[in-house]
Design an enzyme around this catalytic site. Structure first.
Site, mmCIF file in Angstrom:
data_model
loop_
_atom_site.group_PDB
_atom_site.id
_atom_site.type_symbol
_atom_site.label_atom_id
_atom_site.label_comp_id
_atom_site.label_asym_id
_atom_site.label_seq_id
_atom_site.Cartn_x
_atom_site.Cartn_y
_atom_site.Cartn_z
ATOM 1 N N PHE A 94 0.855 -1.187 0.000
ATOM 2 C CA PHE A 94 0.000 0.000 0.000
ATOM 3 C C PHE A 94 0.891 1.236 0.000
ATOM 4 O O PHE A 94 1.994 1.221 0.547
ATOM 5 C CB PHE A 94 -0.886 0.012 1.257
ATOM 6 C CG PHE A 94 -2.035 -0.957 1.198
ATOM 7 C CD1 PHE A 94 -3.292 -0.544 0.798
ATOM 8 C CD2 PHE A 94 -1.857 -2.290 1.546
ATOM 9 C CE1 PHE A 94 -4.361 -1.436 0.740
ATOM 10 C CE2 PHE A 94 -2.910 -3.197 1.486
ATOM 11 C CZ PHE A 94 -4.168 -2.757 1.084
ATOM 12 N N LYS A 95 0.410 2.306 -0.612
ATOM 13 C CA LYS A 95 1.171 3.568 -0.597
ATOM 14 C C LYS A 95 1.152 4.146 0.819
ATOM 15 O O LYS A 95 0.224 3.901 1.600
ATOM 16 C CB LYS A 95 0.538 4.584 -1.565
ATOM 17 C CG LYS A 95 0.545 4.120 -3.024
ATOM 18 C CD LYS A 95 1.928 4.223 -3.634
ATOM 19 C CE LYS A 95 1.930 3.853 -5.101
ATOM 20 N NZ LYS A 95 2.827 2.773 -5.450
ATOM 21 N N SER A 139 13.015 -7.509 1.114
ATOM 22 C CA SER A 139 13.117 -6.050 1.026
ATOM 23 C C SER A 139 14.088 -5.499 2.045
ATOM 24 O O SER A 139 14.317 -6.093 3.099
ATOM 25 C CB SER A 139 11.742 -5.432 1.275
ATOM 26 O OG SER A 139 11.848 -4.043 1.468
ATOM 27 N N TYR A 193 3.834 -4.080 5.380
ATOM 28 C CA TYR A 193 4.778 -4.528 4.349
ATOM 29 C C TYR A 193 6.056 -5.053 5.010
ATOM 30 O O TYR A 193 6.566 -6.120 4.660
ATOM 31 C CB TYR A 193 5.108 -3.369 3.397
ATOM 32 C CG TYR A 193 6.007 -3.758 2.256
ATOM 33 C CD1 TYR A 193 5.518 -4.482 1.168
ATOM 34 C CD2 TYR A 193 7.363 -3.413 2.249
ATOM 35 C CE1 TYR A 193 6.347 -4.852 0.110
ATOM 36 C CE2 TYR A 193 8.195 -3.774 1.195
ATOM 37 C CZ TYR A 193 7.680 -4.487 0.142
ATOM 38 O OH TYR A 193 8.504 -4.851 -0.898
#
Length: 276
Positions: A94-95, A139, A193
């Site tokens: 999601f942003k 990540s 995230y």
């Protein structure tokens, strides 16, 4: 059945995944499969690479859908007798300014990034051939997210004896805690995230140990990696790395030579093993 080696990249119709496919088409001696949830977008991406004189194949894959994963599994088993290279790249974020409630973001993000990736591994790892290579794209936010966890959670994630079931329980607990709005009190960071990618990194370590125990003589190498901060739809236009540069480390791990005995079960960034 084809004796040709085969490589599969999940979530590869754009961004880093697309660049991984492009590089593998040039460097991997075998068939390369670009996969996407949406067949239209996937075929479009394949057509783009074919215009460059490359020859990728397409197979539909939605990692949120177990039937879709199993259809790919059956196809690979039937046509190739397994898989030589698997790059688990599919993921969502999601942003930062997204107003979706955090509990929803947590559930949706974990469903794809952790549980979807785990389902792909459950179905496809048994198909990985000797000297196969598996790359789980994680990540750089993993380290930050880990630092944001309580000491107790950090110890669990750093444990060398954590099992896959225990990891699944922790990831499930995070989602449940966000629904009750107690995730911070329970020691979780405020990034769905980040937590999903902690899951992917720890899962990779567990899977590598499992391969050591059950398939030691098969010389399979499995790693998690960080592509860096890359200019993609996901990370935005300000990131310093191009998607091509982001693909470098995943491709390096996917193409580790047959005589390499490592890295294995590591977290790799810029082609270098990082402390985890």
């Amino acid at each position: 059945m084809s004796n040709v080696p085969v490589a599969v990249v999940t979530g590869s119709n754009k961004g880093i995944g697309f660049e991984i496919v492009r590089a593998l088409c040039k460097q991997f001696q075998g068939d390369v499969y670009l996969t996407a949830r949406d067949p239209g977008r996937g075929q479009e991406a394949v057509a783009k690479l074919k215009q460059e004189g490359l020859h990728p194949f397409f197979h539909q894959l939605d990692i949120d859908d177990l039937q879709s994963i199993r259809a790919l599994r059956d196809f690979l088993k039937e046509k190739y007798g397994g898989v030589n290279v698997l790059v688990n790249n599919a993921g969502i974020a999601f942003k930062v300014h997204d107003t979706t409630p955090f509990a929803v973001q947590a559930e949706v993000t974990l469903k794809t990034n952790f549980f979807g990736t785990r389902n792909v591994c459950t179905e496809l790892l048994p198909l990985v051939k000797p000297y196969g290579r598996v790359v789980n794209v994680s990540s750089m936010v993993t380290h930050l997210a880990l630092k944001g966890c309580s000491q107790e959670l950090q110890q669990k994630f750093h444990s060398n004896t954590i099992t896959e079931d225990e990891l699944v329980q922790l990831m499930t607990k995070f989602v449940e805690d966000t629904k009750k709005n107690v995730h911070e009190k329970e020691g979780w960071p405020n990034t769905a995230y980040g937590v999903s990618k902690i899951g992917v990194t720890v899962l990779s370590k567990i899977q590598a140990q499992m391969l050591n125990e059950k398939r030691k003589g098969d010389h399979i190498l499995l790693n998690a990696c960080c592509p860096g901060w890359v200019r993609t739809d996901m990370a935005g236009p300000k990131a310093p790395k191009s998607p091509e540069e982001g693909a470098e480390t995943p491709v390096y791990l996917a193409l580790l030579p047959a005589d390499a005995d490592g890295p294995h079960g590591q977290f790799v960034s810029n082609k270098t093993v990082q402390a985890w």
